[in-house]
Design a protein around this motif. Sequence first.
Motif, PDB file in Angstrom:
ATOM      1  N   ARG A  27      74.138  35.348  -7.142  1.00 36.87           N
ATOM      2  CA  ARG A  27      75.169  35.723  -8.119  1.00 36.87           C
ATOM      3  C   ARG A  27      76.488  36.138  -7.471  1.00 36.87           C
ATOM      4  O   ARG A  27      77.549  35.825  -7.970  1.00 36.87           O
ATOM      5  CB  ARG A  27      74.678  36.873  -8.987  1.00 36.87           C
ATOM      6  CG  ARG A  27      73.511  36.515  -9.875  1.00 36.87           C
ATOM      7  CD  ARG A  27      72.994  37.739 -10.601  1.00 36.87           C
ATOM      8  NE  ARG A  27      73.955  38.290 -11.518  1.00 36.87           N
ATOM      9  CZ  ARG A  27      74.051  37.971 -12.806  1.00 36.87           C
ATOM     10  NH1 ARG A  27      73.227  37.082 -13.308  1.00 36.87           N
ATOM     11  NH2 ARG A  27      74.952  38.529 -13.561  1.00 36.87           N
ATOM     12  N   TRP A  39      66.421  41.545  -6.717  1.00 30.98           N
ATOM     13  CA  TRP A  39      65.796  40.597  -7.632  1.00 30.98           C
ATOM     14  C   TRP A  39      65.778  41.262  -8.999  1.00 30.98           C
ATOM     15  O   TRP A  39      65.269  42.366  -9.153  1.00 30.98           O
ATOM     16  CB  TRP A  39      64.376  40.290  -7.171  1.00 30.98           C
ATOM     17  CG  TRP A  39      63.607  39.389  -8.083  1.00 30.98           C
ATOM     18  CD1 TRP A  39      62.737  39.774  -9.063  1.00 30.98           C
ATOM     19  CD2 TRP A  39      63.640  37.977  -8.115  1.00 30.98           C
ATOM     20  NE1 TRP A  39      62.230  38.684  -9.698  1.00 30.98           N
ATOM     21  CE2 TRP A  39      62.770  37.549  -9.135  1.00 30.98           C
ATOM     22  CE3 TRP A  39      64.331  37.017  -7.388  1.00 30.98           C
ATOM     23  CZ2 TRP A  39      62.562  36.217  -9.438  1.00 30.98           C
ATOM     24  CZ3 TRP A  39      64.118  35.681  -7.689  1.00 30.98           C
ATOM     25  CH2 TRP A  39      63.249  35.301  -8.708  1.00 30.98           C
ATOM     26  N   ARG A  40      66.351  40.604  -9.995  1.00 27.06           N
ATOM     27  CA  ARG A  40      66.393  41.159 -11.359  1.00 27.06           C
ATOM     28  C   ARG A  40      65.061  40.868 -12.043  1.00 27.06           C
ATOM     29  O   ARG A  40      64.939  39.933 -12.817  1.00 27.06           O
ATOM     30  CB  ARG A  40      67.550  40.539 -12.135  1.00 27.06           C
ATOM     31  CG  ARG A  40      68.899  40.923 -11.584  1.00 27.06           C
ATOM     32  CD  ARG A  40      69.983  40.132 -12.263  1.00 27.06           C
ATOM     33  NE  ARG A  40      71.261  40.792 -12.090  1.00 27.06           N
ATOM     34  CZ  ARG A  40      72.116  41.038 -13.059  1.00 27.06           C
ATOM     35  NH1 ARG A  40      71.855  40.664 -14.290  1.00 27.06           N
ATOM     36  NH2 ARG A  40      73.241  41.643 -12.810  1.00 27.06           N
ATOM     37  N   PHE A  62      65.861  30.163  -8.443  1.00 28.70           N
ATOM     38  CA  PHE A  62      66.484  31.021  -9.455  1.00 28.70           C
ATOM     39  C   PHE A  62      67.586  31.897  -8.850  1.00 28.70           C
ATOM     40  O   PHE A  62      67.477  33.129  -8.846  1.00 28.70           O
ATOM     41  CB  PHE A  62      65.425  31.917 -10.116  1.00 28.70           C
ATOM     42  CG  PHE A  62      64.249  31.171 -10.645  1.00 28.70           C
ATOM     43  CD1 PHE A  62      64.335  30.458 -11.827  1.00 28.70           C
ATOM     44  CD2 PHE A  62      63.044  31.159  -9.953  1.00 28.70           C
ATOM     45  CE1 PHE A  62      63.255  29.761 -12.316  1.00 28.70           C
ATOM     46  CE2 PHE A  62      61.949  30.469 -10.433  1.00 28.70           C
ATOM     47  CZ  PHE A  62      62.052  29.759 -11.622  1.00 28.70           C
ATOM     48  N   ASP A  64      70.380  32.748  -9.928  1.00 28.02           N
ATOM     49  CA  ASP A  64      71.109  33.560 -10.906  1.00 28.02           C
ATOM     50  C   ASP A  64      70.444  34.909 -11.175  1.00 28.02           C
ATOM     51  O   ASP A  64      71.039  35.764 -11.825  1.00 28.02           O
ATOM     52  CB  ASP A  64      71.273  32.792 -12.214  1.00 28.02           C
ATOM     53  CG  ASP A  64      69.953  32.334 -12.789  1.00 28.02           C
ATOM     54  OD1 ASP A  64      69.087  31.873 -12.020  1.00 28.02           O
ATOM     55  OD2 ASP A  64      69.771  32.444 -14.017  1.00 28.02           O
ATOM     56  N   VAL A  65      69.226  35.139 -10.695  1.00 29.59           N
ATOM     57  CA  VAL A  65      68.568  36.429 -10.906  1.00 29.59           C
ATOM     58  C   VAL A  65      68.526  37.261  -9.623  1.00 29.59           C
ATOM     59  O   VAL A  65      67.816  38.255  -9.557  1.00 29.59           O
ATOM     60  CB  VAL A  65      67.155  36.280 -11.510  1.00 29.59           C
ATOM     61  CG1 VAL A  65      67.226  35.682 -12.896  1.00 29.59           C
ATOM     62  CG2 VAL A  65      66.253  35.478 -10.605  1.00 29.59           C
ATOM     63  N   CYS A  66      69.296  36.868  -8.623  1.00 29.42           N
ATOM     64  CA  CYS A  66      69.390  37.616  -7.370  1.00 29.42           C
ATOM     65  C   CYS A  66      70.833  37.961  -7.085  1.00 29.42           C
ATOM     66  O   CYS A  66      71.733  37.194  -7.402  1.00 29.42           O
ATOM     67  CB  CYS A  66      68.857  36.797  -6.205  1.00 29.42           C
ATOM     68  SG  CYS A  66      67.110  36.503  -6.270  1.00 29.42           S
TER      69      CYS A  66
END
Length: 80
Positions: A27, A39-40, A62, A64-66
Motif C-alpha cells: 500500500r 498485515w491487515r 494481496f 493491498d492488505v499490507c
Amino acid sequence: MPHFTDEQLAELEAVFGIKRQDSFPVRDGRVTRDSMVWWRGVHGPEHIKAGDDRHWGNIESFPDVCQIAEPIYRITYVED
C-alpha cells in the motif's frame, strides 16, 4: 525493475556494489524479504516479517492488505 535490462542492472550492481533483491509493492511502498510489514488481518493488524514462507506468497497475491506504516484501527466488540 522494468526500466532496466538485465545487462544494465548487472552494470549497476558492479559499479555501485549493490545486489538485487526480490521485492513486492504494498500500500505505501515496496518490501523485501527482510522487511517488517503490517498485515491487515481479520482480527486486527499483525506485524510480520515479509520473508517468512507463508507471508511472502500472501504479500505477492494481496499487496493491498499490507503496509509498512502501522495502520490506524478501531477495536469493535461483537456479542456472541
